[in-house]
Design a protein around this motif. Structure first.
Motif, PDB file in Angstrom:
ATOM      1  N   ALA A 122      -5.920   4.612   2.022  1.00 37.92           N
ATOM      2  CA  ALA A 122      -4.904   4.499   0.970  1.00 37.92           C
ATOM      3  C   ALA A 122      -5.206   5.445  -0.186  1.00 37.92           C
ATOM      4  O   ALA A 122      -4.303   5.894  -0.890  1.00 37.92           O
ATOM      5  CB  ALA A 122      -4.840   3.058   0.463  1.00 37.92           C
ATOM      6  N   THR A 123      -6.487   5.757  -0.381  1.00 41.26           N
ATOM      7  CA  THR A 123      -6.867   6.582  -1.522  1.00 41.26           C
ATOM      8  C   THR A 123      -6.854   8.072  -1.175  1.00 41.26           C
ATOM      9  O   THR A 123      -6.206   8.873  -1.852  1.00 41.26           O
ATOM     10  CB  THR A 123      -8.277   6.187  -2.019  1.00 41.26           C
ATOM     11  N   TRP A 168     -16.587   0.441 -14.159  1.00 43.11           N
ATOM     12  CA  TRP A 168     -16.481   0.094 -12.727  1.00 43.11           C
ATOM     13  C   TRP A 168     -15.025  -0.054 -12.349  1.00 43.11           C
ATOM     14  O   TRP A 168     -14.173  -0.086 -13.192  1.00 43.11           O
ATOM     15  CB  TRP A 168     -17.236  -1.192 -12.410  1.00 43.11           C
ATOM     16  N   ASP A 215      -9.045   1.017   2.442  1.00 39.95           N
ATOM     17  CA  ASP A 215      -8.912   1.457   1.051  1.00 39.95           C
ATOM     18  C   ASP A 215      -9.104   2.970   0.945  1.00 39.95           C
ATOM     19  O   ASP A 215      -8.467   3.633   0.125  1.00 39.95           O
ATOM     20  CB  ASP A 215      -9.945   0.737   0.166  1.00 39.95           C
ATOM     21  N   ASN A 250     -12.479   5.836  -6.816  1.00 40.43           N
ATOM     22  CA  ASN A 250     -11.359   4.891  -6.797  1.00 40.43           C
ATOM     23  C   ASN A 250     -11.517   3.773  -5.777  1.00 40.43           C
ATOM     24  O   ASN A 250     -11.035   2.672  -5.988  1.00 40.43           O
ATOM     25  CB  ASN A 250     -10.047   5.625  -6.553  1.00 40.43           C
ATOM     26  N   VAL A 251     -12.147   4.064  -4.644  1.00 35.80           N
ATOM     27  CA  VAL A 251     -12.341   3.010  -3.651  1.00 35.80           C
ATOM     28  C   VAL A 251     -13.240   1.925  -4.250  1.00 35.80           C
ATOM     29  O   VAL A 251     -13.039   0.741  -4.025  1.00 35.80           O
ATOM     30  CB  VAL A 251     -12.912   3.582  -2.339  1.00 35.80           C
ATOM     31  N   GLY A 252     -14.215   2.342  -5.042  1.00 34.55           N
ATOM     32  CA  GLY A 252     -14.967   1.383  -5.854  1.00 34.55           C
ATOM     33  C   GLY A 252     -16.118   0.690  -5.143  1.00 34.55           C
ATOM     34  O   GLY A 252     -16.957   0.079  -5.788  1.00 34.55           O
ATOM     35  N   THR A 253     -16.154   0.744  -3.807  1.00 31.36           N
ATOM     36  CA  THR A 253     -17.177  -0.007  -3.072  1.00 31.36           C
ATOM     37  C   THR A 253     -18.173   0.919  -2.372  1.00 31.36           C
ATOM     38  O   THR A 253     -18.909   0.478  -1.491  1.00 31.36           O
ATOM     39  CB  THR A 253     -16.521  -0.916  -2.008  1.00 31.36           C
ATOM     40  N   GLN A 313      -8.279  -6.002 -13.797  1.00 32.33           N
ATOM     41  CA  GLN A 313      -9.212  -4.984 -13.327  1.00 32.33           C
ATOM     42  C   GLN A 313      -9.990  -5.505 -12.118  1.00 32.33           C
ATOM     43  O   GLN A 313     -10.576  -6.580 -12.165  1.00 32.33           O
ATOM     44  CB  GLN A 313     -10.211  -4.626 -14.438  1.00 32.33           C
ATOM     45  N   ILE A 314      -9.989  -4.736 -11.039  1.00 32.95           N
ATOM     46  CA  ILE A 314     -10.820  -5.083  -9.882  1.00 32.95           C
ATOM     47  C   ILE A 314     -11.524  -3.834  -9.381  1.00 32.95           C
ATOM     48  O   ILE A 314     -11.125  -2.714  -9.690  1.00 32.95           O
ATOM     49  CB  ILE A 314     -10.017  -5.717  -8.716  1.00 32.95           C
ATOM     50  N   VAL A 315     -12.582  -4.069  -8.605  1.00 31.20           N
ATOM     51  CA  VAL A 315     -13.387  -2.952  -8.101  1.00 31.20           C
ATOM     52  C   VAL A 315     -12.562  -2.050  -7.183  1.00 31.20           C
ATOM     53  O   VAL A 315     -12.572  -0.828  -7.318  1.00 31.20           O
ATOM     54  CB  VAL A 315     -14.629  -3.508  -7.356  1.00 31.20           C
ATOM     55  N   GLN A 316     -11.844  -2.667  -6.253  1.00 32.71           N
ATOM     56  CA  GLN A 316     -11.046  -1.895  -5.295  1.00 32.71           C
ATOM     57  C   GLN A 316      -9.712  -1.561  -5.952  1.00 32.71           C
ATOM     58  O   GLN A 316      -8.758  -2.310  -5.832  1.00 32.71           O
ATOM     59  CB  GLN A 316     -10.812  -2.701  -4.009  1.00 32.71           C
ATOM     60  N   ARG A 317      -9.681  -0.413  -6.626  1.00 30.90           N
ATOM     61  CA  ARG A 317      -8.539  -0.142  -7.508  1.00 30.90           C
ATOM     62  C   ARG A 317      -7.200  -0.065  -6.794  1.00 30.90           C
ATOM     63  O   ARG A 317      -6.168  -0.271  -7.405  1.00 30.90           O
ATOM     64  CB  ARG A 317      -8.787   1.161  -8.274  1.00 30.90           C
ATOM     65  N   VAL A 318      -7.220   0.302  -5.487  1.00 33.38           N
ATOM     66  CA  VAL A 318      -5.936   0.385  -4.785  1.00 33.38           C
ATOM     67  C   VAL A 318      -5.465  -0.990  -4.321  1.00 33.38           C
ATOM     68  O   VAL A 318      -4.380  -1.112  -3.777  1.00 33.38           O
ATOM     69  CB  VAL A 318      -5.998   1.317  -3.553  1.00 33.38           C
ATOM     70  N   ALA A 319      -6.293  -2.005  -4.506  1.00 38.00           N
ATOM     71  CA  ALA A 319      -5.996  -3.275  -3.846  1.00 38.00           C
ATOM     72  C   ALA A 319      -5.235  -4.282  -4.711  1.00 38.00           C
ATOM     73  O   ALA A 319      -4.875  -5.344  -4.221  1.00 38.00           O
ATOM     74  CB  ALA A 319      -7.285  -3.906  -3.321  1.00 38.00           C
ATOM     75  N   PHE A 325       0.867  -1.174   0.000  1.00 32.03           N
ATOM     76  CA  PHE A 325       0.000   0.000   0.000  1.00 32.03           C
ATOM     77  C   PHE A 325       0.900   1.218   0.000  1.00 32.03           C
ATOM     78  O   PHE A 325       1.580   1.485   0.993  1.00 32.03           O
ATOM     79  CB  PHE A 325      -0.835   0.037   1.281  1.00 32.03           C
ATOM     80  N   GLN A 334     -14.794  -8.142  -5.788  1.00 29.37           N
ATOM     81  CA  GLN A 334     -13.774  -7.512  -6.638  1.00 29.37           C
ATOM     82  C   GLN A 334     -14.182  -7.384  -8.094  1.00 29.37           C
ATOM     83  O   GLN A 334     -13.524  -6.684  -8.858  1.00 29.37           O
ATOM     84  CB  GLN A 334     -12.447  -8.288  -6.534  1.00 29.37           C
ATOM     85  N   ASP A 335     -15.242  -8.096  -8.486  1.00 24.04           N
ATOM     86  CA  ASP A 335     -15.650  -8.070  -9.890  1.00 24.04           C
ATOM     87  C   ASP A 335     -17.167  -8.245  -9.942  1.00 24.04           C
ATOM     88  O   ASP A 335     -17.687  -9.236  -9.428  1.00 24.04           O
ATOM     89  CB  ASP A 335     -14.952  -9.221 -10.642  1.00 24.04           C
ATOM     90  N   ALA A 373     -20.391  -1.642  -7.955  1.00 19.57           N
ATOM     91  CA  ALA A 373     -19.822  -2.022  -9.254  1.00 19.57           C
ATOM     92  C   ALA A 373     -20.864  -2.724 -10.121  1.00 19.57           C
ATOM     93  O   ALA A 373     -20.869  -2.561 -11.345  1.00 19.57           O
ATOM     94  CB  ALA A 373     -18.608  -2.928  -9.048  1.00 19.57           C
TER      95      ALA A 373
END
Lengths: 464, 250
Positions: free
Chosen positions: B141-142, B250, B138, B106-109, A338-344, A208, A399-400, B240
């Motif tokens: 981190a973002t 997404w 997350d 960006n966190v996406g959730t 590609q995943i939903v949690q882009r930082v992960a 991270f 994640q997807d 997503a």
């Protein structure tokens, strides 16, 4: 500064010994237990010596390592102030995190057998690695001779009965995080970035960007340590093989089966296989993301025996990869995909060290033996790695969006009433399999801290 | 007859009772009785039967549909409880709006996030998918700096910032400020109280007569609560899944 001699040797790389024994121990005499700890850093007084990360010229005949639970640290007399600096999930222990980990129903901690039914009594887990059973016995005897300060609550033996193959018949131990400080990263074929030491060791940069995990205090206790989720995972091999058969029968009658497996392509899956048998292997490969021989679907979606051969780790889940989104290896580690949690991406990676337990299963001779995997999931932060992977990715599939609401086909907490898994076809369409039962049940485990050599000396020198 | 049942109910049941019964039934509605209950009975109960504060947030469930569109209700008391303090908090949000939008993306959730100021508390309300600690981690981190800007204005917040260097402590702190979500099922609160005591086995001994008392004692320690875990007008989908369905990436 990284000092290999301060780090236990089972963290950054595997010993590749075929036998392992876990001794679950309780501190019975604090003073004696501390003397034992002090002695095991150097191997004096007959106590087995801790194997470190220090490079060896000749591989030791046996290796020996220890792990401590939160209750263990308390039993050894670590101060409350120090205990308070450990992360919440470690303090609570694996049993308290059961729902997050999918340990429900028959996997719930309430039904774990001894010694895991009394988790607060498990203080230290000692691990012996060897080539022969007799060596395990002799190191165990050495470790617990005289007044060691510990009483033995239980033990678990693992055995690589077929080289790197595990129950369910997959080749395992293929891909692990690689570290610049340990591995010859120039010659690595793995497409994944080299892992920073902070992926597993406390006190270093993590995956991270900008984030540092808390090093438990005082520094000699926390620095160069690591955390481990030790799991006893029972595998229902008969149930798994039976499901493959059911799924293959269903696929045979499916209108799109020829797109999944063109007629005549059975030989590419395996020599002499019937169409039904080949479809069983297609399902097994789709579940894992690798053919059972380890060949990744991402590089070889149509055959288990590509020519020329493909590298088992040199791939990514980008573009039009035909590895199913829900396949075990893709769910647990989506690599650069590609995943939903882009930082992960890459941030939830962990080191996996597992060995099967129980005898090999032969379909022609079904038996009622318990078998499975003794797994270690090692990382610098249980919450950010093991738990994050377990609760959002292994189960739930957050994640997807194409897999959200489904669980890992191999290790997930599946319920036949709601479970599903999509097998992708070349056209982009999918065939959905349903009614997957739960193939892996949790039978025990513990969250442990893998102390550095300095930390073991620190605990051994406490006097309160 | 329990005195804390609504009077219309008890009244119906005891309409043939003596004048004394009728007096007792009317007691909960009297100012004197309310005073005695709030100032004497509840503190006595709380001392006699101590109840631990329940952790915040929705329970993690094994049903996938329950683990999306979950509610976070942070209530954080401002250090400066004046119009000036409230204005500084309002500015801290306004100055970070761009980062907040980038973070949500960006966190996406996350489905949405709201900030409100209520009685000198800055409240952060959001709807997110999956595990709470992963969501907060997350976010750190973002856009950890936005968290820091807000949390720095809150009582006790200085101990946990910068969030990037205090991840574990920060997450625990945020969790502690998330409202307890009172279960919809009457017996749910009994299960939560058992779970907090480390008793995971269902006792099967639900003394429902004690339920009103247990609820009062719990709300005595969890003063801000969410009633239920939010009610949806349609089944849960992840952010997503919604974005994918509408083709907005997404």
């Amino acid at each position: 500064m990284f000092k290999p001699a301060d780090v236990q040797g089972n963290i950054l790389r595997g010993y590749r010994k075929p036998r392992v024994r876990y001794l679950m121990l309780e501190v019975a005499d604090r003073a004696a237990a501390r003397r034992w700890l002090a002695a095991c850093t150097s191997g004096r007084d007959g106590v087995p010596q801790i194997t470190t990360e220090e490079p060896w010229i000749t591989k030791p005949v046996t290796c020996f390592n220890i792990a401590l639970t939160y209750e263990g640290l308390r039993a050894l007399g670590a101060s409350q102030r120090s205990l308070d600096t450990f992360p919440t999930e470690f303090k609570e222990g694996m049993g308290q995190r059961a729902v997050k980990l999918g340990d429900v129903g028959p996997s719930a901690p309430d039904s774990w057998p001894a010694p895991f039914d009394e988790p607060k009594r498990i203080h230290l887990i000692a691990t012996i690695y060897a080539d022969e059973s007799a060596q395990l016995d002799s190191v165990q005897q050495q470790a617990l001779a005289g007044n060691s300060g510990f009483s033995l609550l239980g033990k678990r033996d693992g055995f690589n009965f077929n080289d790197n193959y595990v129950h369910f018949g997959y080749h395992d131990n293929i891909s692990q995080p690689k570290f610049a400080e340990i591995h010859d990263v120039e010659s690595l074929s793995d497409a994944q970035p080299v892992a920073p030491l902070g992926t597993v060791l406390l006190g270093y940069e993590t995956n991270f960007e900008g984030l540092l995990f808390k090093v438990p205090e005082p520094e000699p206790l926390g620095l160069n340590g690591s955390f481990n989720a030790f799991r006893v995972l029972q595998q229902d091999v008969a149930g798994f093989e039976a499901y493959l058969t059911t799924a293959a029968t269903y696929l045979l009658a499916h209108p799109k089966v020829d797109e999944l497996l063109p007629p005549g392509a059975e030989a590419k899956i395996g020599e002499g296989l019937s169409r039904h048998a080949a479809l069983r292997e297609v399902v097994a490969a789709s579940f894992c993301g690798r053919w059972r021989n380890g060949v990744p679907l991402a590089l070889s979606p149509d055959t288990a025996h590509p020519s020329p051969e493909v590298d088992p780790t040199d791939f990514d889940f980008v573009g039009d990869s035909r590895c199913p989104y829900g396949a075990h290896i893709r769910r647990s580690n989506p690599r650069g995909g590609q995943i939903v949690q882009r930082v992960a991406n890459h941030s939830r990676r962990l080191v996996r060290r597992g060995m099967p337990y129980g005898p090999a299963y032969y379909p022609e001779k079904p038996d009622g033996e318990e078998r499975g995997l003794l797994g270690n999931f090692i990382g610098a932060n249980l919450g950010a790695q093991f738990e994050a992977m377990s609760c959002d990715w292994t189960n739930l599939g957050l994640q997807d969006p194409r897999i959200t609401g489904s669980n890992d086909p191999l290790i997930g907490a599946n319920d036949p009433a709601t479970s599903w898994f999509d097998i992708p076809l070349k056209s982009g369409a999918t065939i959905r399999l349903r009614e997957l039962p739960r193939f892996v049940q949790t039978r025990g485990g513990a969250y442990t801290f893998l102390p550095s050599l300095a930390a073991i000396r620190y605990l051994g020198a406490l006097t309160n | 007859m329990p005195s804390n049942l609504p009077s219309n109910l008890t009244g119906d049941l005891t309409s043939d009772g003596s004048w004394f019964d009728r007096l007792v039934d009317r007691l909960p509605q009297t100012g004197l009785m309310k005073f005695v209950a709030a100032r004497i009975l509840v503190p006595y109960w709380a001392w006699r039967y101590p109840v631990e504060k329940q952790p915040g947030g929705p329970p993690f469930s094994i049903q996938p549909g329950d683990n999306v569109q979950r509610m976070m209700n942070l209530v954080m008391p401002l250090k400066d409880k004046s119009a000036v303090g409230r204005a500084i908090a309002a500015l801290a949000i306004a100055q970070n709006v761009d980062d907040i939008y980038a973070g949500l993306d960006n966190v996406g959730t996350v489905h949405f996030a709201r900030f409100v100021i209520v009685d000198n508390n800055i409240c952060m309300l959001s709807v997110y998918d999956g595990d709470f600690t992963n969501y907060i981690r997350d976010f750190i981190a973002t856009i950890g700096s936005v968290f820091d800007a807000v949390v720095g204005l809150v009582e006790g917040g200085d101990d946990v910032i910068p969030s990037e260097r205090n991840i574990e402590k920060f997450i625990d702190w945020v969790h502690a400020h998330d409202m307890y979500q009172v279960p919809d099922l009457a017996t749910g609160i009994l299960r939560d109280q058992e779970a907090l005591k480390g008793d995971t086995a269902d006792t099967g001994n639900d003394d429902l007569r004690l339920l009103p008392r247990d609820l009062i004692l719990q709300l005595n320690v969890n003063t801000n609560v969410s009633l239920g875990s939010g009610y949806r007008a349609y089944p849960g989908y992840s952010a997503a899944q919604v974005r994918r369905q509408f083709g907005i990436g997404w």
